[in-house]
Design an enzyme around this catalytic site. Structure first.
Site, PDB file in Angstrom:
ATOM      1  N   GLU A 139      30.107 -24.132 -79.342  1.00 52.04           N
ATOM      2  CA  GLU A 139      28.772 -23.582 -79.061  1.00 52.04           C
ATOM      3  C   GLU A 139      28.784 -22.603 -77.898  1.00 52.04           C
ATOM      4  O   GLU A 139      29.414 -22.867 -76.860  1.00 52.04           O
ATOM      5  CB  GLU A 139      27.789 -24.737 -78.734  1.00 52.04           C
ATOM      6  CG  GLU A 139      26.418 -24.215 -78.302  1.00 52.04           C
ATOM      7  CD  GLU A 139      25.322 -25.275 -78.238  1.00 52.04           C
ATOM      8  OE1 GLU A 139      25.595 -26.448 -78.549  1.00 52.04           O
ATOM      9  OE2 GLU A 139      24.184 -24.906 -77.872  1.00 52.04           O
ATOM     10  N   LYS A 189      28.731 -37.416 -83.610  1.00 52.35           N
ATOM     11  CA  LYS A 189      29.212 -36.252 -82.858  1.00 52.35           C
ATOM     12  C   LYS A 189      29.118 -36.592 -81.385  1.00 52.35           C
ATOM     13  O   LYS A 189      28.166 -37.259 -80.957  1.00 52.35           O
ATOM     14  CB  LYS A 189      28.377 -35.013 -83.175  1.00 52.35           C
ATOM     15  CG  LYS A 189      28.800 -33.779 -82.350  1.00 52.35           C
ATOM     16  CD  LYS A 189      28.239 -32.494 -82.911  1.00 52.35           C
ATOM     17  CE  LYS A 189      26.836 -32.176 -82.493  1.00 52.35           C
ATOM     18  NZ  LYS A 189      26.612 -32.095 -81.032  1.00 52.35           N
ATOM     19  N   ASP A 209      24.255 -37.453 -83.469  1.00 54.95           N
ATOM     20  CA  ASP A 209      24.733 -37.221 -82.102  1.00 54.95           C
ATOM     21  C   ASP A 209      24.728 -38.516 -81.296  1.00 54.95           C
ATOM     22  O   ASP A 209      23.762 -39.290 -81.356  1.00 54.95           O
ATOM     23  CB  ASP A 209      23.819 -36.228 -81.383  1.00 54.95           C
ATOM     24  CG  ASP A 209      24.406 -34.840 -81.295  1.00 54.95           C
ATOM     25  OD1 ASP A 209      25.647 -34.698 -81.405  1.00 54.95           O
ATOM     26  OD2 ASP A 209      23.628 -33.881 -81.125  1.00 54.95           O
ATOM     27  N   GLU A 224      30.019 -34.864 -77.268  1.00 54.21           N
ATOM     28  CA  GLU A 224      30.346 -33.659 -76.511  1.00 54.21           C
ATOM     29  C   GLU A 224      31.516 -33.909 -75.579  1.00 54.21           C
ATOM     30  O   GLU A 224      31.697 -35.029 -75.077  1.00 54.21           O
ATOM     31  CB  GLU A 224      29.119 -33.204 -75.696  1.00 54.21           C
ATOM     32  CG  GLU A 224      27.962 -32.782 -76.578  1.00 54.21           C
ATOM     33  CD  GLU A 224      26.779 -32.230 -75.789  1.00 54.21           C
ATOM     34  OE1 GLU A 224      26.903 -31.985 -74.568  1.00 54.21           O
ATOM     35  OE2 GLU A 224      25.725 -32.037 -76.417  1.00 54.21           O
ATOM     36  N   ASP A 229      20.923 -34.362 -80.838  1.00 52.33           N
ATOM     37  CA  ASP A 229      20.120 -34.864 -79.714  1.00 52.33           C
ATOM     38  C   ASP A 229      19.196 -33.768 -79.181  1.00 52.33           C
ATOM     39  O   ASP A 229      18.375 -34.017 -78.294  1.00 52.33           O
ATOM     40  CB  ASP A 229      21.002 -35.468 -78.612  1.00 52.33           C
ATOM     41  CG  ASP A 229      21.953 -34.467 -78.001  1.00 52.33           C
ATOM     42  OD1 ASP A 229      22.070 -33.336 -78.530  1.00 52.33           O
ATOM     43  OD2 ASP A 229      22.611 -34.809 -76.999  1.00 52.33           O
TER      44      ASP A 229
HETATM   45  O1  KIV Z   1      21.902 -31.344 -80.700  1.00 50.53           O
HETATM   46  C1  KIV Z   1      22.107 -30.402 -81.471  1.00 50.53           C
HETATM   47  O2  KIV Z   1      21.212 -29.953 -82.206  1.00 50.53           O
HETATM   48  C2  KIV Z   1      23.443 -29.840 -81.511  1.00 50.53           C
HETATM   49  C3  KIV Z   1      23.676 -28.607 -82.317  1.00 50.53           C
HETATM   50  C4  KIV Z   1      22.848 -27.495 -81.920  1.00 50.53           C
HETATM   51  C5  KIV Z   1      25.099 -28.278 -82.435  1.00 50.53           C
HETATM   52  O3  KIV Z   1      24.316 -30.371 -80.909  1.00 50.53           O
END
Ligand code: KIV
Length: 289
Positions: free
Chosen positions: A205, A136, A106, A138, A67
């Site tokens: 991260e 993914k 994401d 968070e 994202d």
């Molecule tokens: O959104 C993104 O690019 C990320 C990575 C940097 C891990 O979550």
């Protein structure tokens, strides 16, 4: 180098590619970590477009449709305003441009936090519309129930702990995490909770190195670092950051090139040639045969 524009998930028979059935799978990525170790670190980069995916694909294990495209592609101030439509469209492009890497997409802010059901609906939509293999999200312990809910229902989940950019309004910025004992214990607890819930991998991260190492050693699934440690099970960077598209990048980014300067130089040249009428030249114009 791949030149395919076909959609090819690991199970697709309908769309042959230069390497049919050769796309890596989530179980293969998960199985790269055995007895707490990977033989070879996992290579992950962000990709947002089909052409970018084509160029990265053969060198990567995972392409992440991050994202971060909110800032990188759309010029948004943070990842908070990123929408499901943006993620679904860019993920579909990345799947079309790749045939080897696992494509992970994401979940945007607001699309999964309120309940496991909400998360399932959003994740299912992203996978259906794009052909990506996994999502993914968070968050740590607070997301563990959701990670289990999705995993048990056929949606592989990659976790993301430490500096979580979608929480910028709570964190107050993008500073490294884990400098206090309380914070470092929280990060470790969050990562463990995701691992126990069935995440197939976890991104850590922007944390102090010793936390990244502790998380890597503690988790049974692969831990992918960004601003973390070379001792993580893999690494990820935003591709535009590592190629030097932006003047300002986080301290943890290594700039492998300076494409911003290259673009600026070549566009200046082009503009000069247009203004002096030296472009287009004989080689770029059509004449009667
Ligand atoms: O959104 C993104 O690019 C990320 C990575 C940097 C891990 O979550």
């Amino acid at each position: 180098m791949s030149t395919t524009f076909q959609l090819d998930t690991s199970t697709s028979r309908a769309n042959p590619t230069p390497s049919p059935m050769k796309r890596l799978t989530v179980p293969k990525i998960r199985a790269r970590k055995q007895n707490g170790k990977v033989d070879e670190p996992i290579v992950m980069l962000t990709a947002y477009t089909a052409r970018q995916a084509q160029l990265l694909d053969e060198h990567c294990d995972i392409l992440l449709v991050g994202d971060s495209l909110g800032q990188v592609i759309y010029g948004l101030p943070s990842t908070v305003p990123v929408t499901m439509d943006m993620m679904a469209n860019h993920a579909a492009a990345v799947v079309r441009g790749s045939y080897h890497s696992v494509v992970v997409v994401d979940m945007p802010f607001g699309a999964y936090e309120s309940s496991p059901q909400q998360a399932f609906e959003s994740a299912a939509r992203l996978l259906k519309e794009s052909g990506a293999a996994a999502v993914k999200l968070e968050g740590g312990e607070a997301m563990a129930k959701t990670v289990a809910f999705l995993s048990e229902r056929g949606i592989p989940v990659m976790g993301h702990v430490g500096l979580t950019p979608q929480a910028v309004n709570v964190l107050g910025g993008y500073a490294a995490r884990g400098r206090s004992d309380t914070e470092s214990e929280k990060i470790l607890g969050d990562a463990r909770a995701l691992d126990d819930a069935g995440a197939f991998a976890v991104v850590v991260e922007g944390v102090v190195e010793r936390i990244a190492v502790a998380v890597t050693e503690a988790l049974s699934c692969p831990v992918i670092g960004i601003g973390a440690s070379s001792r993580c099970d893999g690494q990820v960077l935003v591709t535009e950051d590592m190629l030097g598209m932006f003047e300002r990048v986080p301290r943890f980014v290594k700039k492998y090139d300076d494409i911003a300067a290259l673009i600026e130089k070549r566009v200046r040249e082009y503009a000069g040639e247009v203004r002096s009428r030296s472009f287009p030249g004989a080689g770029q114009t059509y004449q009667p045969r």
